[in-house]
Design a protein around this motif. Structure first.
Motif, PDB file in Angstrom:
ATOM      1  N   PHE A  58     -11.562  -7.637   5.447  1.00  0.00           N
ATOM      2  CA  PHE A  58      -9.816  -9.102   6.257  1.00  0.00           C
ATOM      3  C   PHE A  58     -10.618 -10.202   6.352  1.00  0.00           C
ATOM      4  N   THR A  59      -9.526 -10.760   6.234  1.00  0.00           N
ATOM      5  CA  THR A  59     -10.158 -12.568   6.174  1.00  0.00           C
ATOM      6  C   THR A  59      -9.764 -12.742   7.137  1.00  0.00           C
ATOM      7  N   ASP A  60      -8.373 -12.727   7.585  1.00  0.00           N
ATOM      8  CA  ASP A  60      -7.344 -13.054   9.055  1.00  0.00           C
ATOM      9  C   ASP A  60      -7.547 -12.123   9.423  1.00  0.00           C
ATOM     10  N   HIS A 119      -5.122   2.227  -1.022  1.00  0.00           N
ATOM     11  CA  HIS A 119      -3.730   1.696   0.141  1.00  0.00           C
ATOM     12  C   HIS A 119      -3.426   1.537  -2.038  1.00  0.00           C
ATOM     13  N   PRO A 120      -1.820   1.637  -1.959  1.00  0.00           N
ATOM     14  CA  PRO A 120      -1.069   1.233  -3.016  1.00  0.00           C
ATOM     15  C   PRO A 120      -1.545   0.513  -4.049  1.00  0.00           C
ATOM     16  N   ALA A 121      -2.034  -1.102  -3.356  1.00  0.00           N
ATOM     17  CA  ALA A 121      -2.043  -1.871  -4.002  1.00  0.00           C
ATOM     18  C   ALA A 121      -3.656  -1.802  -4.659  1.00  0.00           C
ATOM     19  N   THR A 122      -4.475  -0.921  -4.722  1.00  0.00           N
ATOM     20  CA  THR A 122      -6.153  -0.090  -4.847  1.00  0.00           C
ATOM     21  C   THR A 122      -5.662   1.017  -5.772  1.00  0.00           C
ATOM     22  N   LEU A 166      -5.617  -9.453   3.648  1.00  0.00           N
ATOM     23  CA  LEU A 166      -6.602  -8.674   2.514  1.00  0.00           C
ATOM     24  C   LEU A 166      -6.744  -9.108   1.479  1.00  0.00           C
ATOM     25  N   ASP A 167      -7.729  -9.586   0.683  1.00  0.00           N
ATOM     26  CA  ASP A 167      -7.701 -10.499  -0.764  1.00  0.00           C
ATOM     27  C   ASP A 167      -8.458  -8.491  -1.657  1.00  0.00           C
ATOM     28  N   PHE A 168      -7.348  -7.534  -2.006  1.00  0.00           N
ATOM     29  CA  PHE A 168      -7.880  -6.843  -2.611  1.00  0.00           C
ATOM     30  C   PHE A 168      -8.400  -6.877  -4.066  1.00  0.00           C
ATOM     31  N   ARG A 169      -8.797  -8.221  -4.749  1.00  0.00           N
ATOM     32  CA  ARG A 169      -9.432  -8.525  -4.955  1.00  0.00           C
ATOM     33  C   ARG A 169     -11.099  -8.177  -5.620  1.00  0.00           C
TER      34      ARG A 169
END
Length: 182
Positions: free
Chosen positions: A136-138, A70-73, A120-123
């Motif tokens: 995913f948390t939700d 994903h671009p965020a990662t 999703l928290d990418f951390r």
């Protein structure tokens, strides 16, 4: 919509039910075997695309999909992200199942859309915060339907759609998931 006509064809131990409607034909398999023997293994194949980039190819039913970060990662946004693919599979399964249930029960659905979104928290996936969840948390799913269904038909439609959605049921039941090496 026209009245549905059913035709049963028996092949070996498999019954194929064809549902003809004004919109098309739908096929359902009913297998007469002990419950454990109706398990069919699904497989998918991961193929490395080489040493450049963090991508792979995944064989789907009809195409080869290049999956990547994903671009965020750190991904370039040109490849499919597995998190996006999960939400797409959830939405696709919900849409197909809803259409099959509506057709089987003769509930009018002229069209609509299925929206899937998740938090999703990418951390967590980047490993920068051990307390952040990986994954995913939700996840939320919303249907926007164009339907002349009655107030009595809609709860049944959604209840049966939830019951028979393979992807949703898999996510909520947490199946056995062993990792093996050859």
């Amino acid at each position: 919509m026209t009245m549905a006509t059913l035709r049963r064809v028996e092949l070996w131990a498999v019954h194929t039910v064809t549902l003809h409607t004004g919109v098309g034909s739908f096929f359902f398999l009913m297998i007469r075997r002990p419950p454990r023997s109706t398990l069919f293994p699904y497989t998918t194949l991961f193929r490395s695309l080489g040493e450049e980039g963090v991508t792979c190819s995944v064989e789907t039913g009809g195409a080869l999909v290049e999956a990547g970060l994903h671009p965020a990662t750190g991904g370039d946004g040109l490849s499919a992200c597995s998190g996006d693919m999960l939400l797409q599979a959830l939405a696709a399964c919900a849409g197909v199942t809803l259409r099959a249930v509506a057709t089987a029960l003769d509930i009018p659905v002229a069209g609509g859309s299925v929206h899937a979104e998740g938090d999703l928290d990418f951390r967590g996936t980047l490993g920068v915060d051990r307390d952040a969840a990986v994954g995913f948390t939700d996840i939320r799913l919303r249907f926007d339907l164009d339907s002349a269904a009655s107030k009595e038909q809609l709860p049944t439609l959604f209840q049966l759609t939830e019951r028979y959605r393979v992807v949703y049921q898999t996510l909520t039941r947490s199946p056995a998931f062993p990792l093996t090496n050859p």
